[in-house]
Scaffold this active site. Structure first.
Site, PDB file in Angstrom:
ATOM      1  N   LYS A 181       0.863  -1.191   0.000  1.00  0.00           N
ATOM      2  CA  LYS A 181       0.000   0.000   0.000  1.00  0.00           C
ATOM      3  C   LYS A 181       0.902   1.245   0.000  1.00  0.00           C
ATOM      4  O   LYS A 181       1.424   1.647   1.044  1.00  0.00           O
ATOM      5  CB  LYS A 181      -0.911  -0.035   1.227  1.00  0.00           C
ATOM      6  N   GLU A 256       9.512   2.877  10.768  1.00  0.00           N
ATOM      7  CA  GLU A 256      10.497   3.955  10.602  1.00  0.00           C
ATOM      8  C   GLU A 256       9.706   5.251  10.591  1.00  0.00           C
ATOM      9  O   GLU A 256       8.920   5.489   9.667  1.00  0.00           O
ATOM     10  CB  GLU A 256      11.256   3.804   9.281  1.00  0.00           C
ATOM     11  N   CYS A 290      12.988  12.062   6.302  1.00  0.00           N
ATOM     12  CA  CYS A 290      13.027  11.853   7.753  1.00  0.00           C
ATOM     13  C   CYS A 290      14.445  12.012   8.275  1.00  0.00           C
ATOM     14  O   CYS A 290      14.649  12.166   9.467  1.00  0.00           O
ATOM     15  CB  CYS A 290      12.436  10.509   8.131  1.00  0.00           C
ATOM     16  N   GLU A 388       8.767  17.874  14.013  1.00  0.00           N
ATOM     17  CA  GLU A 388       9.210  17.530  12.662  1.00  0.00           C
ATOM     18  C   GLU A 388       8.358  18.318  11.666  1.00  0.00           C
ATOM     19  O   GLU A 388       7.158  18.078  11.557  1.00  0.00           O
ATOM     20  CB  GLU A 388       9.059  16.036  12.397  1.00  0.00           C
TER      21      GLU A 388
HETATM   22  C1  UN1 Z   1      17.795   9.315   2.813  1.00  0.00           C
HETATM   23  O1  UN1 Z   1      18.035  10.229   3.563  1.00  0.00           O
HETATM   24  O2  UN1 Z   1      18.285   9.282   1.690  1.00  0.00           O
HETATM   25  O3  UN1 Z   1      11.610   8.647   4.848  1.00  0.00           O
HETATM   26  C2  UN1 Z   1      16.923   8.187   3.209  1.00  0.00           C
HETATM   27  C3  UN1 Z   1      12.788   8.969   4.917  1.00  0.00           C
HETATM   28  C4  UN1 Z   1      13.790   7.921   5.362  1.00  0.00           C
HETATM   29  C5  UN1 Z   1      14.787   7.609   4.312  1.00  0.00           C
HETATM   30  C6  UN1 Z   1      15.842   8.630   4.139  1.00  0.00           C
HETATM   31  N1  UN1 Z   1      13.100   6.721   5.745  1.00  0.00           N
HETATM   32  O4  UN1 Z   1      13.122  10.091   4.628  1.00  0.00           O
END
Ligand code: UN1
Length: 487
Positions: A181, A256, A290, A388
């Site tokens: 998804k 994550e 992130c 964030e």
């Molecule tokens: C990156 O910085 O190239 O969602 C990877 C995100 C992270 C992956 C970052 N899970 O931004």
């Protein structure tokens, strides 16, 4: 005017279930965030019945897929890597058009996805378990890796192909079947990836794609009796809901989530390098990573000079149409993100934060653009320093010395990545040990992740085992201990 690529047309009957593409009763429109009036495509809205059909298909395909030789599964991934490499421009144009990522970063992301498929293709030749000495003579004692089963893969819009790749590639290689998804915004890229995996030879039912609205589908997605594991990248709020639903159902999770990543700049830092790395990590991909640097924690003696350099660098960035070659920073991904980022900017304005550059969003009718924004001397408790934001917004925070900088860096509920700029090996090692983050860079960007090493965070940023590299097998496999006795 530079050259302008076009997103390729993709099918809008976007539900792949049991190997066939199914029409849906409803569809939604995907618009170009740089020109909100421009339709990029339509995508199918899956229903809870479609979810049930996808799980049934994944369950039916599970046994033959786990019995397929691991090296054969790996060979399909290597073919997928080759197909991705052949289609870099088409995939990158889709990413740029539907999500707003600047073409140069979009191409990099597509190549990264190919590298991830290739890596896991190669991993198919690695050992699948261990043999232990037994306390009993004549006993062969093994621990072997087996697939988890049926896995739900839920991905965000900010890496429309790399994050699906780093979840799908190990899921499939280790013998799992998948219900996938993707985020609504990134549905066109997801359809292209699923078609490409079919073309690479993935058998029917091994990968099932459901586009549509996650909120409407969450009960069906997380409550399916066939579900063995869910891997999710996205917001903390959704992550918490997934964790609660999965815990109730006894399903393994890998989450994550967000970050509020600090770059610590110490007195002996190379300022040119720190400026470049912080600018790229804070502003490229429009700050929608992130791993983005959202706090620069700078010792007093360098503060003013670094602030000036960061402002100059931010102002030099080319903000514009993501489909044009020279663009470095595209728009935010859409109205929701625009609302979130500009609400923070209004809050900062109202609270009298010292704005050094940016902070002036354009009229969203002309695209969801905000210019790279820097606030200086930010109170570490202000929301700009704690929340964030997921936009090109950097908070500069003043620190007395290294110890104070580390304390400020760790004063957050997140812990994904961090970086420190110093030319002293002792400081570097001390900071690497003290920074509360799953990934630490010395003299580098907080963003970025090489495909063959573990990736993930501590504290509120992650839960479950690490993604990427060999670490990926912790989530996507289970260990079976086999005693073969009386030999
Ligand atoms: C990156 O910085 O190239 O969602 C990877 C995100 C992270 C992956 C970052 N899970 O931004």
């Amino acid at each position: 005017m530079g050259t302008r690529l076009q997103a390729p047309p993709v099918r809008d009957d976007g539900l792949l279930i049991g190997g066939s593409w199914r029409a849906a009763a409803r569809s939604f429109e995907r618009h170009n965030p740089a020109r909100p009036g421009e339709l990029v495509g339509r995508s199918a809205v899956a229903t809870p019945e479609d979810v049930a059909a996808a799980y049934a298909a994944a369950h039916a395909a599970a046994r033959p897929w786990r019995q397929t030789l691991q090296t054969q599964r790996g060979a399909i991934l290597v073919r997928a890597a080759e197909l991705i490499e052949q289609r870099v421009d088409a995939l990158a144009a889709m990413l740029a058009a539907e999500e707003g990522k600047a073409l140069r970063d979009a191409r990099g992301e597509v190549r990264r996805a190919a590298a991830i498929f290739r890596f896991h293709g190669g991993e198919s030749q690695q050992p699948i378990g261990e043999i232990y000495p037994s306390a009993t003579a004549g006993t062969l004692l093994q621990a072997v890796r087996e697939p988890l089963g049926v896995v739900c893969v839920i991905t965000p819009w900010n890496f429309p192909i790399a994050i699906p790749a780093w979840k799908l590639a190990p899921a499939l290689m280790y013998g799992n079947t998948v219900v996938f998804k993707p985020a609504e915004i990134a549905s066109g890229t997801a359809v292209m990836l699923a078609e490409l995996l079919q073309e690479a030879g993935l058998p029917d039912g091994v990968l099932n794609l459901l586009t549509g609205y996650g909120g409407e589908l969450s009960t069906a997605l997380l409550g399916a009796p066939e579900l063995d594991g869910v891997t999710f990248t996205g917001s903390n709020a959704v992550g918490r809901q997934i964790a609660a639903a999965a815990a109730g159902a006894g399903v393994k999770t890998q989450l994550e989530l967000g970050g509020k990543n600090p770059s610590v700049v110490l007195a002996d830092a190379d300022l040119e390098r720190a400026t470049g790395c912080i600018t790229r990590s804070a502003m490229l991909s429009t700050g929608q990573r992130c791993t983005a640097t959202s706090r620069a924690i700078v010792v007093d003696e360098l503060f003013d000079e670094l602030a000036q350099r960061l402002v100059d660098a931010a102002e030099r960035l080319v903000v514009g149409d993501p489909l044009e070659e020279q663009t470095e920073v595209g728009p935010l991904s859409g109205p929701a993100q625009y609302e979130k980022v500009t609400t923070h900017m209004r809050g900062a304005d109202g609270d009298g934060l010292q704005l050094a550059t940016g902070g002036q969003p354009g009229d969203p009718a002309g695209g969801y653009f905000v210019t790279p924004t820097i606030y200086i001397d930010v109170d570490p408790r202000h929301p700009v320093a704690t929340e964030e934001i997921f936009g090109p917004v950097l908070a500069l925070i003043r620190a007395r010395d290294e110890a104070d900088a580390i304390r400020l860096a760790n004063d957050t509920r997140y812990g994904l990545s961090a970086s420190v700029f110093t030319s002293d090996l002792r400081s570097a090692m001390r900071c690497a040990a003290e920074l509360q983050a799953g990934v630490v860079h010395v003299n580098g960007e907080t963003a970025g992740a090489e495909p063959h090493v573990p990736f993930g965070g501590v504290k509120g940023s992650s839960s479950g085992s690490r993604e990427q590299g060999k670490a990926a097998r912790e989530f996507f496999t289970e260990l079976k201990t086999v005693y073969i006795e009386d030999l």
